[in-house]
Scaffold this motif. Structure first.
Motif, short mmCIF file in Angstrom:
data_model
loop_
_atom_site.label_atom_id
_atom_site.label_comp_id
_atom_site.label_asym_id
_atom_site.label_seq_id
_atom_site.Cartn_x
_atom_site.Cartn_y
_atom_site.Cartn_z
N ASP A 342 0.84 -1.21 0.00
CA ASP A 342 0.00 0.00 0.00
C ASP A 342 0.87 1.25 0.00
OD1 ASP A 342 -2.25 -1.58 0.05
OD2 ASP A 342 -2.56 -1.40 2.21
N ARG A 343 1.95 1.20 0.74
CA ARG A 343 2.85 2.36 0.80
C ARG A 343 3.45 2.65 -0.57
NH1 ARG A 343 3.64 7.23 2.52
NH2 ARG A 343 5.84 7.82 2.57
N ALA A 344 3.76 1.61 -1.33
CA ALA A 344 4.30 1.81 -2.68
C ALA A 344 3.30 2.54 -3.56
CB ALA A 344 4.67 0.47 -3.30
N ASP A 345 2.04 2.21 -3.44
CA ASP A 345 1.01 2.91 -4.22
C ASP A 345 0.93 4.38 -3.84
OD1 ASP A 345 0.07 0.98 -6.00
OD2 ASP A 345 -1.27 0.11 -4.49
N ILE A 346 0.99 4.65 -2.54
CA ILE A 346 0.94 6.04 -2.07
C ILE A 346 2.14 6.82 -2.57
CG2 ILE A 346 1.07 7.48 0.01
CD1 ILE A 346 -0.50 5.21 1.46
N ILE A 347 3.33 6.23 -2.45
CA ILE A 347 4.54 6.88 -2.93
C ILE A 347 4.43 7.16 -4.43
CG2 ILE A 347 7.00 6.52 -3.40
CD1 ILE A 347 7.11 5.00 -0.71
N GLY A 348 3.98 6.16 -5.17
CA GLY A 348 3.86 6.31 -6.62
C GLY A 348 2.94 7.45 -7.01
N LYS A 349 1.83 7.58 -6.33
CA LYS A 349 0.90 8.67 -6.64
C LYS A 349 1.51 10.04 -6.34
CE LYS A 349 -3.22 5.84 -5.93
NZ LYS A 349 -4.35 5.49 -5.02
N LYS A 350 2.23 10.12 -5.22
CA LYS A 350 2.89 11.39 -4.88
C LYS A 350 3.96 11.74 -5.93
CE LYS A 350 2.29 11.07 0.16
NZ LYS A 350 1.54 12.33 0.34
N VAL A 351 4.74 10.74 -6.33
CA VAL A 351 5.80 10.99 -7.31
C VAL A 351 5.21 11.39 -8.65
CG1 VAL A 351 7.65 9.90 -8.65
CG2 VAL A 351 7.48 9.49 -6.18
N MET A 352 4.19 10.69 -9.09
CA MET A 352 3.62 10.99 -10.40
C MET A 352 2.96 12.37 -10.43
SD MET A 352 4.49 8.53 -12.36
CE MET A 352 3.42 8.46 -13.78
N GLU A 353 2.41 12.78 -9.31
CA GLU A 353 1.84 14.14 -9.24
C GLU A 353 2.95 15.18 -9.39
OE1 GLU A 353 -0.67 16.95 -6.09
OE2 GLU A 353 -0.63 14.78 -5.81
N ARG A 354 4.08 14.95 -8.70
CA ARG A 354 5.20 15.88 -8.83
C ARG A 354 5.80 15.83 -10.23
NH1 ARG A 354 7.91 18.02 -4.54
NH2 ARG A 354 9.01 19.11 -6.22
N PHE A 355 5.88 14.63 -10.80
CA PHE A 355 6.40 14.49 -12.15
C PHE A 355 5.55 15.26 -13.16
CE2 PHE A 355 9.13 10.34 -11.97
CZ PHE A 355 10.04 11.00 -11.15
N LYS A 356 4.25 15.26 -12.95
CA LYS A 356 3.38 16.02 -13.85
C LYS A 356 3.71 17.51 -13.78
CE LYS A 356 -1.37 17.09 -15.14
NZ LYS A 356 -1.01 18.50 -15.39
N ASN A 357 3.94 17.99 -12.55
CA ASN A 357 4.32 19.41 -12.39
C ASN A 357 5.64 19.71 -13.09
OD1 ASN A 357 2.02 19.85 -10.86
ND2 ASN A 357 3.07 19.53 -8.90
N MET A 358 6.60 18.78 -12.95
CA MET A 358 7.89 18.96 -13.63
C MET A 358 7.71 18.93 -15.14
SD MET A 358 10.51 16.64 -11.34
CE MET A 358 10.27 16.48 -9.57
N TYR A 359 6.86 18.04 -15.62
CA TYR A 359 6.58 17.94 -17.06
C TYR A 359 6.03 19.26 -17.58
CZ TYR A 359 4.40 16.27 -21.39
OH TYR A 359 4.01 16.10 -22.71
N ASP A 360 5.16 19.87 -16.81
CA ASP A 360 4.56 21.15 -17.22
C ASP A 360 5.60 22.27 -17.21
OD1 ASP A 360 2.11 19.93 -17.52
OD2 ASP A 360 1.38 20.50 -15.53
N ARG A 361 6.63 22.14 -16.36
CA ARG A 361 7.66 23.18 -16.25
C ARG A 361 8.78 23.02 -17.27
NH1 ARG A 361 10.74 24.29 -10.99
NH2 ARG A 361 11.46 26.01 -12.33
N PHE A 362 9.17 21.78 -17.54
CA PHE A 362 10.40 21.54 -18.30
C PHE A 362 10.10 20.80 -19.60
CE2 PHE A 362 11.78 21.12 -13.72
CZ PHE A 362 12.33 22.40 -13.62
N ASP A 363 10.38 21.44 -20.72
CA ASP A 363 10.14 20.82 -22.03
C ASP A 363 11.05 19.65 -22.31
OD1 ASP A 363 8.12 22.59 -22.54
OD2 ASP A 363 9.34 23.96 -23.74
N VAL A 364 12.13 19.51 -21.54
CA VAL A 364 13.06 18.39 -21.76
C VAL A 364 12.50 17.07 -21.24
CG1 VAL A 364 15.12 19.83 -21.78
CG2 VAL A 364 14.30 18.85 -19.60
N ILE A 365 11.42 17.13 -20.50
CA ILE A 365 10.77 15.89 -20.05
C ILE A 365 9.80 15.45 -21.14
CG2 ILE A 365 9.30 14.81 -18.33
CD1 ILE A 365 10.41 16.78 -16.28
N GLY A 366 10.16 14.36 -21.82
CA GLY A 366 9.31 13.86 -22.88
C GLY A 366 8.13 13.09 -22.36
#
Length: 450
Positions: A342-366
């Motif tokens: 369960d903790r892995a799922d929680i961590i994954g959701k937190k990371v993917m939310e942050r990754f989306k923010n990074m994707y919106d900020r940085f065009d180098v993230i494909g």
């Protein structure tokens, strides 16, 4: 940013690490690589301290070996108890009950309802080697099919199975015969003319054509597949593709081997990554996080398949060591008590939310992608061409290390930042680490563009 956990006070390597690094270069061959130019002094949970007193947040987890964290008290206690009893007798000489206890638990946890048997080995590559041996013994066939981009180890057979040339296979041939590579879905880089479902259908059709042009299915002992390709950059196949390959195997009497060495023991939010695809592998290779850093691996398989080998045909001197088995039992205890899946799922959701923010900020993230806490960023020179940004990826990692976060790269093109943090990492530690990763990307881009 006010950093609480990560604190690098000197330029890496520091003075003590520099002396050790000089000694390392003097005696260890350069072919044994390293990611961070320093040496560990202490490790606990998701935190590391090096010999110069620098503190790091660990997002690498010894390449996925430390899902339950560094030096967990439960594992340390089990190891002390075992050392006081005996260290090794050789299971093929005088047996010991931790081997049986650990095998029973894994047989129960493995996907599917058929009766399972379990054997233990030393490393992930050795687990894959033995899964192939068992498959050949059971089917009386020789050919084995793996997938482009897959990674299965560094021994002769596992190098042969691996679908990436550099740095694993280059100039190390000739390779084992009767090994073939089928196409694997890389959805981010699929042809623009196809949607995901069309792409999956096309690849499954290619496997059928493969049986005409490369090897007849009547000669194939097994297909081997990672639920998520690790070294190739956390490439996640569709459920339709995995089930399609599984059905092809069943149609032709071919065994299906799951390589769960990196995906197992909670990394994807389940004990085994194949649980996401609703298939029951005939054989499963396991290692890495199964014993919190102790060198042990194993093969789990259907009873009739595993029993095809005769006494003495499988095993080895150190296979299934008492220390490894006790550590493995302790890992399963921690996973259950601390709800690691369960903790892995929680961590994954937190990371993917942050990754989306990074994707919106940085065009180098494909692309950003993940399954459970197996998450990655693919860096490109621009999103239209998708040209891999290999050098940029290396610079981001180096910058993150300088700021106190240990992170790894991966990918067929070495352009993927992958996270394999211990699943006991706290929310506060994870947030600080992701902040540092984001700052590292920004700092590198400022330097490149400035």
């Amino acid at each position: 940013m006010n950093k609480k956990f990560a604190n690098v006070q000197t330029e890496l390597p520091g003075p003590k690490a520099k002396k050790l690094l000089d000694r390392r270069h003097d005696v260890v061959p350069q072919g044994v690589g390293y990611g961070v130019p320093t040496f560990v002094e202490k490790a606990k949970g998701a935190l590391l301290q090096d010999v110069d007193g620098n503190h790091f947040i660990d997002l690498a987890g010894a390449i996925g070996c430390i899902n339950v964290g560094h030096s967990h008290d439960t594992i340390v206690s089990a190891l002390h108890d075992q050392v006081d009893r005996y260290i090794h007798t050789g299971f093929n000489v005088m047996m010991y009950d931790p081997y049986i206890d650990f095998a029973e638990k894994l047989a129960t946890l493995a996907p599917g309802y058929s009766k399972k048997k379990v054997m233990f080995l030393n490393s992930g590559a050795e687990a894959v080697e033995n899964a192939v041996k068992i498959a050949r013994k059971y089917t009386k066939r020789q050919a084995v099919v793996s997938f482009s981009g897959g990674f299965h180890g560094r021994t002769l057979m596992t190098m042969s199975l691996t679908g990436k040339v550099r740095p694993f296979k280059y100039e190390y041939g000739p390779f084992a015969p009767e090994v073939y590579h089928a196409p694997y879905p890389y959805n981010y880089r699929r042809p623009e003319s196809m949607n995901e479902e069309e792409y999956t259908d096309y690849l499954l059709e290619q496997v059928e054509s493969f049986f005409i042009s490369e090897v007849d299915p009547s000669q194939v002992a097994a297909f081997i597949m990672e639920p998520v390709q690790g070294e190739s950059g956390f490439i996640i196949p569709s459920k339709k593709f995995v089930q399609g390959i599984y059905e092809i195997c069943k149609q032709h009497g071919i065994l299906f081997i799951a390589d769960e060495i990196q995906t197992g023991f909670g990394r994807t939010g389940k004990y085994f990554g194949m649980e996401h695809y609703d298939v029951e592998p005939d054989l499963t290779a396991i290692s890495k996080s199964m014993a919190a850093g102790l060198p042990i691996s194993g093969v789990i398989g259907r009873e009739e398949v595993m029993d095809s080998a005769k006494p003495g045909e499988l095993g080895g001197t150190y296979c299934g060591s008492p220390l490894g088995c006790r550590a493995g039992l302790a890992v399963l205890e921690v996973m259950e008590k601390e709800n690691i899946n369960d903790r892995a799922d929680i961590i994954g959701k937190k990371v993917m939310e942050r990754f989306k923010n990074m994707y919106d900020r940085f065009d180098v993230i494909g692309e950003y992608r993940g399954l459970g806490a197996m998450c990655a960023l693919e860096l490109v020179k621009d999103r239209d061409s998708k040209e891999p940004a290999k050098e940029l990826t290396g610079q981001v990692l180096k910058e993150a290390h300088k700021r106190g976060v240990i992170v790894l790269k991966a990918g067929v093109h070495d352009n993927v930042v992958r996270l394999l943090m211990p699943l006991v990492i706290t929310d506060e530690q994870l947030e600080e680490a992701l902040n540092i990763l984001e700052e590292s990307i920004e700092a590198v881009l400022v330097g490149v563009n400035g």
